[in-house]
Design a protein around this motif. Sequence first.
Motif: not given
Lengths: 112, 112
Positions: A66-95
């Motif tokens: 969670y990077r407030k200064e850049t308002t970012s939340f980038h997803l990372e993985k060092g070594s992906v597998q075939v089983s990681d194939s999917a759709v990824y959604f970023c989301a926020l929850r309001r206060n």
Amino acid sequence: GNSVTQMEGPVTLSEEAFLTINCTYTATGYPSLFWYVQYPGEGLQLLLKATKADDKGSNKGFEATYRKETTSFHLEKGSVQVSDSAVYFCALRRNQGGKLIFGQGTELSVKP
Amino acid sequence: DVKVTQSSRYLVKRTGEKVFLECVQDMDHENMFWYRQDPGLGLRLIYFSYDVKMKEKGDIPEGYSVSREKKERFSLILESASTNQTSMYLCASSFRQSSEQYFGPGTRLTVT
């Protein structure tokens, strides 16, 4: 208003490649941030979350900070597998309340 | 194990028909949600309910209504289906408004 923007897909990687999916947000206050994953034919599952600035969420080899200064939340993985194939959604929850605001989703395809 | 079930995986209806989508959770959760998922738009909240017989509009309630007569069941109703309501519909539930949301597998609705 509050919004989430993700990098466009589809993203195609070879097995064991490094993954980054970018996510930036616009929000008032201090939202909580989430990554959800949707495997083919299934509903969404929570992958990881962070509730305050500089928190790092991690699960199944995936990480996001969670990077407030850049308002970012980038997803990372060092070594992906075939089983990681999917759709990824970023989301926020309001206060207030439990309402989630989702990005448009990024499809990941990992080839053997 | 946490479980959210939806009555149909695939549904085809004609324009003008009244359509009912059913969602059942077995976790005694207070909160239930209906989203629609469209390519490039992510998930958008239609309605949610924080208690039996209680409901609140989400971001895109037009053309939809909901019913929650029992704690475990949350129904989405399309009073007069239109082609622009062709979409994937996802139900979710959570224990508290700030808790993790658990999603069902989705209903892919086609209106012809």
